[in-house]
Design an enzyme around this catalytic site. Structure first.
Site, PDB file in Angstrom:
ATOM      1  N   ASP A 150      49.842  43.606  37.294  1.00  0.00           N
ATOM      2  CA  ASP A 150      48.818  42.568  37.112  1.00  0.00           C
ATOM      3  C   ASP A 150      48.619  41.761  38.391  1.00  0.00           C
ATOM      4  O   ASP A 150      49.477  41.757  39.284  1.00  0.00           O
ATOM      5  CB  ASP A 150      49.174  41.644  35.937  1.00  0.00           C
ATOM      6  CG  ASP A 150      50.527  40.943  36.092  1.00  0.00           C
ATOM      7  OD1 ASP A 150      51.476  41.581  36.584  1.00  0.00           O
ATOM      8  OD2 ASP A 150      50.623  39.756  35.739  1.00  0.00           O
ATOM      9  N   GLU A 179      53.473  39.786  34.957  1.00  0.00           N
ATOM     10  CA  GLU A 179      54.417  39.096  35.838  1.00  0.00           C
ATOM     11  C   GLU A 179      53.849  37.745  36.251  1.00  0.00           C
ATOM     12  O   GLU A 179      54.560  36.740  36.319  1.00  0.00           O
ATOM     13  CB  GLU A 179      54.700  39.944  37.086  1.00  0.00           C
ATOM     14  CG  GLU A 179      55.880  39.446  37.925  1.00  0.00           C
ATOM     15  CD  GLU A 179      55.511  38.427  38.986  1.00  0.00           C
ATOM     16  OE1 GLU A 179      56.427  37.852  39.592  1.00  0.00           O
ATOM     17  OE2 GLU A 179      54.308  38.167  39.212  1.00  0.00           O
TER      18      GLU A 179
HETATM   19 ZN   LIG Z   1      53.823  39.356  42.700  1.00  0.00          ZN
END
Ligand SMILES: [Zn+2]
Length: 388
Positions: free
Chosen positions: A79, A141
């Site tokens: 992401d 993340e």
């Molecule tokens: Zn990163």
């Protein structure tokens, strides 16, 4: 002066493909994961696709080499952060190469690393590896390291067991052996509504929230006196409250209030213990005494995201190997949070090493130097040489 080099064409092709997926955390990363799995499958490597609990997103796990213990995990999050409100010189989701740099959302953080890893697989798969290389791609993340725990939980039940994890966040290809942890919490406070002219009949949740926030700041100050780590700037754990809301009208004592806050911990500070201490003191010093006159008053704190700090390891296998591959003795600590602490907590020797600079991450006109990608390719080629 070292010469600036360019990565091999497959790296730039793959980077172009990866950048074209708008994998901002709010959207599904499945198209990117399916693309990576299809590439690996073309090379004869079966990837495991692990759906998120809600089935919207997925992690990927793949193994190249023999199914034995002691493998090396190369891990990246799929992401990226949003581009909203940023002014870009070129389309952020279209790779643009100019001035020796590759521009696009995620070039530094961290699709550059993923492109290098996927490109290297085409060579790795022909090498007589004695220990395997594992590829891990995670999701979410950037919204608090939410995705990696699902992958790591699954991995804990798998055999063989990998030994080392290299997390490819942008470190300018330096060795990072420590990062801060992040814990995000939301506190909700229930008060008792009353007309503000009859304040003795109720209690404002917003007023209680204000006192609770002051308590958090007191706890932050206490922490700063007991735990310091000069490798970090700031050299202490911080607590900050960054969102707050509550109440319905200015002349009604607020029945409800909430605030969201984070702890950026240094290695050695247990963020969960900080949350517990806050909850206990909030009850003892503020909520409990108020409840004596207003039984409905209460407070709840829940943890939204939680990623522990990465601590330097004594004689860490990951650090020793990375230093050898990069011919360096230097290590650094970084203030941001990453998935490395989660991999370490799962029992893998872990460091962060990846192309590009965190300075460029999350910004408009994010880029990675082409030279950095070439250096990452070298790193992976040397890694392969140690595994045959
Ligand atoms: Zn990163």
């Amino acid at each position: 002066m070292s010469m600036s080099r360019r990565p091999t064409p497959p790296v730039l092709d793959l980077l172009g493909d990866l950048i074209a997926f708008d994998s901002v955390s709010i959207r599904s990363n499945r198209p990117l994961i399916d693309f990576a799995a299809a590439r690996l499958s073309e090379w004869g490597i079966a990837a495991e696709i692990l759906p998120s609990p809600d089935g919207e997103k997925a992690s990927l796990w793949a193994t190249i080499g023999p199914p034995v213990d002691g493998g090396i995990v190369l891990s990246g999050h799929s992401d990226v952060v949003p581009v909203d409100g940023q002014t870009w010189s070129s389309d952020p989701f279209k790779l643009n190469i100019r001035n020796g740099r590759a521009y696009g959302r995620g070039t530094a953080d961290m699709k550059g690393f993923i492109a290098c890893v996927l490109a290297a697989v085409s060579t790795f798969r022909h090498a007589p590896l004695k220990r395997p290389v594992h590829i891990a791609l995670t999701y979410d993340e950037e919204v608090g390291c939410i995705g990696a725990p699902h992958l790591l939980d699954w991995l804990s039940r798998q055999r063989p067991r990998p030994a080392i994890a290299f997390i490819g966040e942008p470190t300018s290809m330096g060795v990072v052996n420590a990062h801060k942890g992040i814990l995000v919490a939301r506190s909700e406070i229930t008060g008792v509504e009353a007309h503000s002219s009859l304040a003795h009949l109720g209690v404002s949740a917003v007023g209680l929230a204000g006192r609770a926030i002051a308590l958090l700041h007191a706890i932050e100050t206490e922490l700063s006196l007991t735990a310091r780590d000069d490798r970090f700037e700031p050299a202490r754990a911080t607590i900050s409250v960054n969102r707050v809301g509550g109440g319905t009208a200015v002349n009604i004592l607020a029945g409800h209030a909430w605030f969201e806050w984070d702890i950026r911990s240094i290695p050695g500070v247990d963020a969960h213990a900080v949350v517990d201490r806050f909850a206990a003191r909030l009850e003892d010093e503020i909520i409990g005494p108020t409840r004596q006159n207003h039984p409905a008053v209460h407070a709840v704190t829940r943890i939204i995201a939680d990623a522990p700090a990465l601590a330097p390891e004594n004689d860490g296998e990951a650090e020793a190997l990375a230093k050898r591959l990069l011919a360096t003795n230097e290590t650094r600590a970084v203030p941001y949070a990453a998935e490395a602490g989660q991999f370490q907590q799962a029992g893998l020797s872990t460091i962060i090493v990846g192309p590009g600079s965190i300075e460029q991450a999350h910004k408009a006109d994010e880029f990675v130097d082409l030279d950095q990608l070439a250096r990452c390719e070298d790193f992976l080629a040397r890694l392969m040489a140690t595994l045959v």
